[in-house]
Scaffold this active site. Structure first.
Site, mmCIF file in Angstrom:
data_model
loop_
_atom_site.group_PDB
_atom_site.id
_atom_site.type_symbol
_atom_site.label_atom_id
_atom_site.label_comp_id
_atom_site.label_asym_id
_atom_site.label_seq_id
_atom_site.Cartn_x
_atom_site.Cartn_y
_atom_site.Cartn_z
ATOM 1 N N HIS A 149 85.749 43.551 63.416
ATOM 2 C CA HIS A 149 84.607 43.444 64.348
ATOM 3 C C HIS A 149 83.537 42.520 63.760
ATOM 4 C CE1 HIS A 149 81.865 45.881 67.284
ATOM 5 N NE2 HIS A 149 81.668 44.582 67.369
ATOM 6 N N ASN B 192 72.854 39.537 69.965
ATOM 7 C CA ASN B 192 74.094 38.836 69.596
ATOM 8 C C ASN B 192 74.986 38.548 70.811
ATOM 9 O OD1 ASN B 192 74.971 41.431 70.053
ATOM 10 N ND2 ASN B 192 75.498 41.874 67.930
ATOM 11 N N ARG C 246 84.685 46.648 73.631
ATOM 12 C CA ARG C 246 84.980 47.844 72.833
ATOM 13 C C ARG C 246 86.472 48.130 72.917
ATOM 14 N NH1 ARG C 246 81.064 46.845 70.645
ATOM 15 N NH2 ARG C 246 79.169 48.086 70.346
ATOM 16 N N GLN D 19 86.704 52.523 64.294
ATOM 17 C CA GLN D 19 86.387 51.468 63.324
ATOM 18 C C GLN D 19 85.841 52.096 62.056
ATOM 19 O OE1 GLN D 19 85.512 47.853 66.480
ATOM 20 N NE2 GLN D 19 83.948 48.383 65.038
HETATM 21 P P1 NDP Z 1 74.680 43.754 79.258
HETATM 22 O O1 NDP Z 1 73.988 45.061 79.398
HETATM 23 O O2 NDP Z 1 73.903 42.508 79.479
HETATM 24 O O3 NDP Z 1 75.919 43.685 80.252
HETATM 25 C C1 NDP Z 1 76.747 44.742 80.493
HETATM 26 C C2 NDP Z 1 77.276 44.578 81.900
HETATM 27 O O4 NDP Z 1 78.337 45.521 82.099
HETATM 28 C C3 NDP Z 1 76.239 44.842 82.965
HETATM 29 O O5 NDP Z 1 76.209 43.745 83.845
HETATM 30 C C4 NDP Z 1 76.765 46.096 83.641
HETATM 31 O O6 NDP Z 1 76.575 46.125 84.996
HETATM 32 C C5 NDP Z 1 78.251 45.953 83.430
HETATM 33 N N1 NDP Z 1 78.990 47.195 83.653
HETATM 34 C C6 NDP Z 1 78.724 48.424 83.179
HETATM 35 N N2 NDP Z 1 79.630 49.306 83.615
HETATM 36 C C7 NDP Z 1 80.494 48.605 84.392
HETATM 37 C C8 NDP Z 1 81.629 48.957 85.147
HETATM 38 N N3 NDP Z 1 82.043 50.228 85.216
HETATM 39 N N4 NDP Z 1 82.291 47.983 85.811
HETATM 40 C C9 NDP Z 1 81.850 46.695 85.789
HETATM 41 N N5 NDP Z 1 80.748 46.306 85.088
HETATM 42 C C10 NDP Z 1 80.095 47.261 84.413
HETATM 43 O O7 NDP Z 1 75.328 43.756 77.815
HETATM 44 P P2 NDP Z 1 75.972 42.560 76.975
HETATM 45 O O8 NDP Z 1 76.627 41.624 77.918
HETATM 46 O O9 NDP Z 1 74.988 42.012 76.019
HETATM 47 O O10 NDP Z 1 77.055 43.364 76.126
HETATM 48 C C11 NDP Z 1 78.147 44.008 76.781
HETATM 49 C C12 NDP Z 1 78.935 44.830 75.788
HETATM 50 O O11 NDP Z 1 79.551 43.978 74.839
HETATM 51 C C13 NDP Z 1 78.101 45.799 74.937
HETATM 52 O O12 NDP Z 1 77.840 47.005 75.620
HETATM 53 C C14 NDP Z 1 78.992 46.009 73.747
HETATM 54 O O13 NDP Z 1 79.920 47.055 73.999
HETATM 55 C C15 NDP Z 1 79.743 44.697 73.635
HETATM 56 N N6 NDP Z 1 79.258 43.893 72.503
HETATM 57 C C16 NDP Z 1 80.135 43.560 71.506
HETATM 58 C C17 NDP Z 1 79.711 42.891 70.397
HETATM 59 C C18 NDP Z 1 80.649 42.457 69.312
HETATM 60 O O14 NDP Z 1 80.207 42.144 68.209
HETATM 61 N N7 NDP Z 1 81.944 42.410 69.558
HETATM 62 C C19 NDP Z 1 78.289 42.534 70.218
HETATM 63 C C20 NDP Z 1 77.483 42.812 71.380
HETATM 64 C C21 NDP Z 1 77.948 43.515 72.450
HETATM 65 P P3 NDP Z 1 75.214 46.496 85.704
HETATM 66 O O15 NDP Z 1 74.158 46.458 84.671
HETATM 67 O O16 NDP Z 1 75.147 45.423 86.721
HETATM 68 O O17 NDP Z 1 75.446 47.856 86.227
#
Ligand code: NDP
Length: 400
Positions: free
Chosen positions: A333, A147, A285, A314
C-alpha cells in the site's frame, strides 16, 4: 495533558534515510476543487523527507511535547501483546495511516476509555469500526484530499502497466533477455478502450481527467451524479449502478470508500458482468473485492489483469494469494504515501491536532464521525456500520 498514540510503518530496512533523490517538492497552491491545503500554524519537518515511518514521527514530537503532551510512536500494532494494544488503554488520541492501519475494532475501542479522537493520517477510515466510534463518542477525522492526486497518478500508471504488459517486459530485461514476442503477446494500446470508475469523487474524477488525453471512452457510476458541465467537458457516460457499467468496460477502476455498502462489491456474481479480458485496478480498499473470486477470475482468464496497492488485511500475510496470482501488478500500500503526499498529510494531521487541543472546530471536510454520528465528508461518502471484521489476520505477517 493528552497521550497521543501514533502507529506508523517501519523505517526502511537499511535505516532512516539520510539523503534523498531530489532536493525539493513542487509547490501545489490548491487542490483541484479549490480546497486549501492543510493550514497548521507551523510545521517542524522538512517537506519531502520521510515522515510516515516510525523515525519520521509525522514531524509531531516537538509540537506535542512542547505543549505538554506525550507522544508514543510504534509500528507494533497487531495482536493482544502488541505495543499498540498495551498503550491504547490510556490513550486520548490514536493516529494511524491506512498503509499500516492500526485496526480500531469495537473491542479495542472498549479498552480505551479515554479515547476521544481517531485521526487518519491519510484518507480512508475503514480501519476504525465507525459504528463503535459513533456509539462511544469518538471523533474520527482524516486529511481529505491530501493524497487523492497521488493515488490518481498511481491508477493511471497501473492501467497503463497492465494493458501494455509493462512489469513482465521489465522482468525480461532484468533476466538478461530480449524476448519481444513474450513481452507483446499480452500487450495492447489503451486508445479507444472503455474505462469506467466506480465512484467519481476526488480520485475517480482525477483519474478520468488524466485518462481523457489517452483517447479512452470514459464511464462512471456514483451515488451522486457529477455536474452536467463536467460530464460534457469530459464526455462522460454515467451509469446508475456498477452492475450497469461493468459490461461496457475494458478497464474498471474502483475509487469508492470501503463501508458496509461497498464491501465485496466485486464478487463471483458481479464478475460475471465483466467483459472477458477486462482489467481491474483497485487502489481504494482490498475488501471491496472478494479475494478468492479475483484469483479465480485471473486464473481462468475472465480478467486479463488486476493491479492495486490495497489488501485485506494489511500487512498482507505471506501466503495471501494476491502475491502469487497470475497477471497481477500488486504493490504494498504505497500510492498515497509518496514523499509528496506525506508532507501534506503530516501537515494536515498537525492542523487537526491543533484544532482538537485548542477547542477549535475541525474542518467539516476532514470529519468522518463526530458527536455520535457520521459527519462532514463522512456523512456524504460513508454508510454507518463496521468493515474491520477479519483484521486480526494482520498479526500473521512477519517483516522480512
Ligand atoms: P472522495 O470522498 O472524494 O470520493 C469517494 C466517492 O465514493 C464519493 O464520490 C462517493 O459518492 C463515492 N461512493 C461512496 N459509496 C459509493 C457507492 N456505494 N457506490 C458508488 N460510489 C460511492 O474520496 P477520494 O476519492 O479521495 O478517496 C476514495 C477512497 O480511495 C478512500 O475512501 C480510500 O478508501 C481510497 N484511498 C486510497 C489511498 C491509497 O493510498 N491507496 C489513498 C487515498 C484514498 P458520494 O459522495 O457522491 O456519495
Amino acid at each position: 495533558m493528552a497521550k497521543v498514540l501514533c502507529v506508523l510503518y517501519d523505517d526502511p530496512v537499511d535505516g532512516y534515510p539520510t539523503t534523498y533523490a531530489r532536493d525539493d517538492l513542487p509547490t501545489v497552491e490548491r487542490y483541484g476543487d479549490g480546497q486549501s491545503l492543510p493550514t497548521p500554524t507551523a510545521i517542524d519537518f522538512v517537506p519531502g523527507t520521510m515522515l510516515g515511518s516510525v523515525s519520521g514521527e509525522l514531524g509531531l514530537r516537538k509540537y506535542l511535547e512542547s505543549n505538554g503532551h506525550t507522544l508514543v510512536v510504534t509500528s507494533d500494532k497487531d495482536g493482544p501483546d502488541s505495543v499498540f494494544e498495551r498503550e491504547l488503554a490510556d490513550a486520548d488520541v490514536v493516529i494511524s495511516q491506512p498503509f499500516w492501519p492500526a485496526y480500531l475494532t469495537a473491542d479495542r475501542i472498549a479498552k480505551a476509555p479515554n479515547l476521544k479522537l481517531a485521526l487518519t493520517a491519510g484518507i480512508g477510515s475503514d480501519h476504525v469500526d465507525l459504528q463503535a466510534a459513533m456509539d462511544s463518542g469518538v471523533t474520527v477525522a482524516e486529511v481529505t484530499y491530501c493524497n487523492s492526486i497521488s493515488v490518481a497518478e498511481h491508477v493511471v500508471m497501473m492501467i497503463l502497466g497492465l494493458v501494455r504488459n509493462y512489469l513482465p517486459s521489465h522482468e525480461w530485461v532484468t533476466k538478461g533477455g530480449w524476448n519481444i514476442a513474450d513481452c507483446v503477446a499480452r500487450s495492447y494500446d489503451v486508445e479507444g478502450m472503455h474505462v469506467g470508475t466506480v465512484a467519481a469523487g476526488r480520485i475517480g474524477l482525477a483519474v478520468l481527467r488524466r485518462l481523457k488525453p489517452f483517447g479512452m471512452h470514459l464511464h462512471y457510476t456514483d451515488r451522486h451524479r457529477l455536474p452536467e458541465s463536467v460530464e460534457e467537458e469530459l464526455g462522460l457516460i454515467w451509469h446508475p449502478s456498477p452492475e450497469d457499467m461493468y459490461p461496457n468496460c475494458d478497464v474498471v477502476t474502483l475509487n469508492c470508500p470501503l463501508h458496509p455498502e461497498t464491501e465485496h462489491m466485486v464478487n463471483e456474481e458481479t464478475l460475471k458482468l465483466f467483459k472477458r479480458g477486462a482489467y481491474l485496478v483497485n487502489t481504494a480498499r482490498g475488501k471491496l473485492c472478494d479475494r478468492d473470486a479475483i484469483v479465480r477470475a485471473l486464473e481462468d482468464g475472465r480478467l486479463a489483469g488486476y493491479a492495486g496497492d490495497v489488501w485485506f488485511p494489511q500487512p498482507a500475510p505471506e501466503d495471501h494469494p494476491w502475491r502469487s496470482m497470475p497477471n497481477h501488478g500488486m504493490t504494498p500500500h504505497i500510492s498515497g504515501t509518496s514523499l509528496s503526499a506525506q508532507t501534506r498529510y503530516a501537515a494536515g494531521t498537525r492542523e487537526i491536532l491543533e484544532c482538537f487541543f485548542e477547542g477549535r472546530p475541525i474542518r467539516d471536510e476532514y470529519l468522518i464521525v463526530d458527536s455520535g454520528a457520521l459527519a462532514g465528508v463522512g456523512a456524504h461518502s460513508y454508510s454507518a456500520g463496521n468493515a474491520t471484521d477479519g483484521s486480526e489476520e494482520a498479526a500473521k505477517f512477519k517483516q522480512r
